[in-house]
Design an enzyme around this catalytic site. Structure first.
Site, PDB file in Angstrom:
ATOM      1  N   GLU A  85     -20.153 -50.960 -51.692  1.00 38.22           N
ATOM      2  CA  GLU A  85     -20.880 -50.455 -52.863  1.00 38.22           C
ATOM      3  C   GLU A  85     -21.187 -48.960 -52.744  1.00 38.22           C
ATOM      4  O   GLU A  85     -22.020 -48.441 -53.491  1.00 38.22           O
ATOM      5  CB  GLU A  85     -22.197 -51.233 -53.065  1.00 38.22           C
ATOM      6  CG  GLU A  85     -22.081 -52.738 -53.121  1.00 38.22           C
ATOM      7  CD  GLU A  85     -21.306 -53.292 -54.320  1.00 38.22           C
ATOM      8  OE1 GLU A  85     -20.823 -52.491 -55.140  1.00 38.22           O
ATOM      9  OE2 GLU A  85     -21.174 -54.528 -54.409  1.00 38.22           O
TER      10      GLU A  85
ATOM     11  N   HIS B 199     -29.911 -51.875 -52.146  1.00 46.82           N
ATOM     12  CA  HIS B 199     -29.356 -53.041 -52.851  1.00 46.82           C
ATOM     13  C   HIS B 199     -29.645 -54.291 -52.029  1.00 46.82           C
ATOM     14  O   HIS B 199     -29.359 -54.324 -50.826  1.00 46.82           O
ATOM     15  CB  HIS B 199     -27.846 -52.863 -53.020  1.00 46.82           C
ATOM     16  CG  HIS B 199     -27.123 -54.093 -53.496  1.00 46.82           C
ATOM     17  ND1 HIS B 199     -27.494 -54.771 -54.639  1.00 46.82           N
ATOM     18  CD2 HIS B 199     -26.063 -54.764 -52.992  1.00 46.82           C
ATOM     19  CE1 HIS B 199     -26.667 -55.810 -54.805  1.00 46.82           C
ATOM     20  NE2 HIS B 199     -25.809 -55.833 -53.814  1.00 46.82           N
TER      21      HIS B 199
ATOM     22  N   HIS C 135     -30.287 -58.942 -52.279  1.00 49.48           N
ATOM     23  CA  HIS C 135     -29.980 -60.197 -52.976  1.00 49.48           C
ATOM     24  C   HIS C 135     -31.209 -61.113 -52.968  1.00 49.48           C
ATOM     25  O   HIS C 135     -31.170 -62.190 -52.367  1.00 49.48           O
ATOM     26  CB  HIS C 135     -28.815 -60.920 -52.282  1.00 49.48           C
ATOM     27  CG  HIS C 135     -27.499 -60.208 -52.303  1.00 49.48           C
ATOM     28  ND1 HIS C 135     -26.383 -60.662 -51.613  1.00 49.48           N
ATOM     29  CD2 HIS C 135     -27.101 -59.073 -52.946  1.00 49.48           C
ATOM     30  CE1 HIS C 135     -25.358 -59.852 -51.830  1.00 49.48           C
ATOM     31  NE2 HIS C 135     -25.773 -58.870 -52.613  1.00 49.48           N
TER      32      HIS C 135
ATOM     33  N   GLU D   2     -49.785 -55.255 -61.951  1.00 56.29           N
ATOM     34  CA  GLU D   2     -49.356 -53.986 -61.344  1.00 56.29           C
ATOM     35  C   GLU D   2     -47.930 -53.577 -61.713  1.00 56.29           C
ATOM     36  O   GLU D   2     -47.542 -52.432 -61.481  1.00 56.29           O
ATOM     37  CB  GLU D   2     -49.452 -54.087 -59.813  1.00 56.29           C
ATOM     38  CG  GLU D   2     -50.873 -54.162 -59.288  1.00 56.29           C
ATOM     39  CD  GLU D   2     -51.521 -52.793 -59.210  1.00 56.29           C
ATOM     40  OE1 GLU D   2     -50.973 -51.915 -58.542  1.00 56.29           O
ATOM     41  OE2 GLU D   2     -52.592 -52.614 -59.832  1.00 56.29           O
TER      42      GLU D   2
ATOM     43  N   HIS E 220     -26.260 -61.693 -59.046  1.00 56.31           N
ATOM     44  CA  HIS E 220     -25.878 -60.960 -57.837  1.00 56.31           C
ATOM     45  C   HIS E 220     -27.089 -60.405 -57.067  1.00 56.31           C
ATOM     46  O   HIS E 220     -27.286 -60.731 -55.905  1.00 56.31           O
ATOM     47  CB  HIS E 220     -24.900 -59.824 -58.194  1.00 56.31           C
ATOM     48  CG  HIS E 220     -24.357 -59.103 -57.014  1.00 56.31           C
ATOM     49  ND1 HIS E 220     -23.039 -58.782 -56.860  1.00 56.31           N
ATOM     50  CD2 HIS E 220     -24.959 -58.642 -55.888  1.00 56.31           C
ATOM     51  CE1 HIS E 220     -22.852 -58.177 -55.704  1.00 56.31           C
ATOM     52  NE2 HIS E 220     -24.013 -58.068 -55.100  1.00 56.31           N
TER      53      HIS E 220
END
Ligand code: 13P
Ligand code: ZN
Length: 277
Positions: free
Chosen positions: A120, A144, A146, A174, A215
């Protein structure tokens, strides 16, 4: 003279490793899932001294980030596991430099196994590029992960920034303070290349967090705490939404749009008005 071991002791590397370990402990990183990159400050690069090997070949990124030409990034390796970053950092993370025009990189340290940054990396670099522009250069971290509940939410909410932002804001008081601009959402796409990078970066022009359907999520921030904290808050809010849904009970009360406006007024920030009724 610096060497690999001393590079690992620098605050930037230590903070990167600590953040990765925290993500692993959250359960966000099955197998090689997730990746992270950090744009180093000039003095952090200088602190690595001559231990950076600048003789490697330039490798095309597949995307262009001209405003990041010459910048240096700490990055996780492709197919490497977050759980192994703390015990074996040099194998699992590396330092990559961009060329002057920002369309190719070379590895200058680390990634001693696999030798390649995350698949990525195009998305990371384009996200860095647009967040750099959106924050006048303050944004440094792209992360990133999952998280289970964020992914689960992408099965039951419409794939729209408005729907996700409103649901997350309403889940926990919040949230609107942490991401008043909302979150972006990208429909299911093939991951790991330039196409998803371009679509994600377009969302990142407006949002510091972008969810990938079925994803995971990308978060951007000025430092590791802010970026990790954003991920953590969104994951927790997603969990609350799913728990409420799982009760099967009608929702009797929630945070209203007027409540959201009142928080913005009390805390002195601007909420994305497009997402309020
Ligand atoms: P990498 O192992 O290439 O970082 O890929 C993991 C991932 O989460 C892909 O989206
Ligand atoms: Zn992923």
């Amino acid at each position: 003279m610096e060497n690999s071991a001393t590079i690992l002791q620098t605050p930037a590397l230590q903070a990167f490793i600590a953040c990765a370990e925290n993500g692993w402990r959250q359960g966000w990183h099955e197998r090689n899932g997730g990746n992270m990159s950090y744009r180093m400050a000039a003095e952090e690069v200088a602190a690595c001294g001559d231990a950076l090997d600048t003789t490697g070949d330039w490798i095309p990124l597949g995307v262009d980030a001209p405003n990041l030409g010459g910048e240096t990034f700490i990055v996780t390796g492709t197919n490497r596991y977050f759980q192994n970053i703390l015990p074996l950092p040099e194998e699992n993370i590396g330092i990559a430099q961009l060329n002057a025009v920002g369309d190719a990189y070379r590895i200058v340290w680390g990634l001693t196994v696999g030798h390649k940054p995350t698949s990525e990396f195009p998305t990371h670099i384009l996200n860095h590029s647009v967040r750099f522009a959106a924050t006048q250069g303050r944004s440094r971290v792209i992360y990133h992960a999952h998280p289970v509940d964020v992914i689960a939410l992408t099965f039951v909410l419409p794939i729209s920034a408005r729907d996700f932002s409103r649901a997350l804001w309403q889940a926990m008081t919040e949230c609107v303070v942490i991401f008043p601009e909302g979150v972006g959402v990208v429909p299911w796409m093939v991951c790991g290349g330039a196409e998803i990078a371009l679509v994600t970066a377009k969302e990142m022009e407006r949002f510091a967090a972008v969810i990938w359907a079925q994803h995971g999520i990308f978060c951007a921030g000025d430092d590791f705490d802010a970026t990790f904290g954003m991920m953590h808050a969104i994951d927790k809010a997603a969990r609350i939404i799913l728990k409420v849904m799982a009760t099967g009970q009608p929702v009797l009360q929630t945070i209203t749009d007027d409540n959201l406006r009142a928080i913005g007024k009390a805390f002195g920030f601007q909420i994305n008005g497009d997402f309020l009724d």
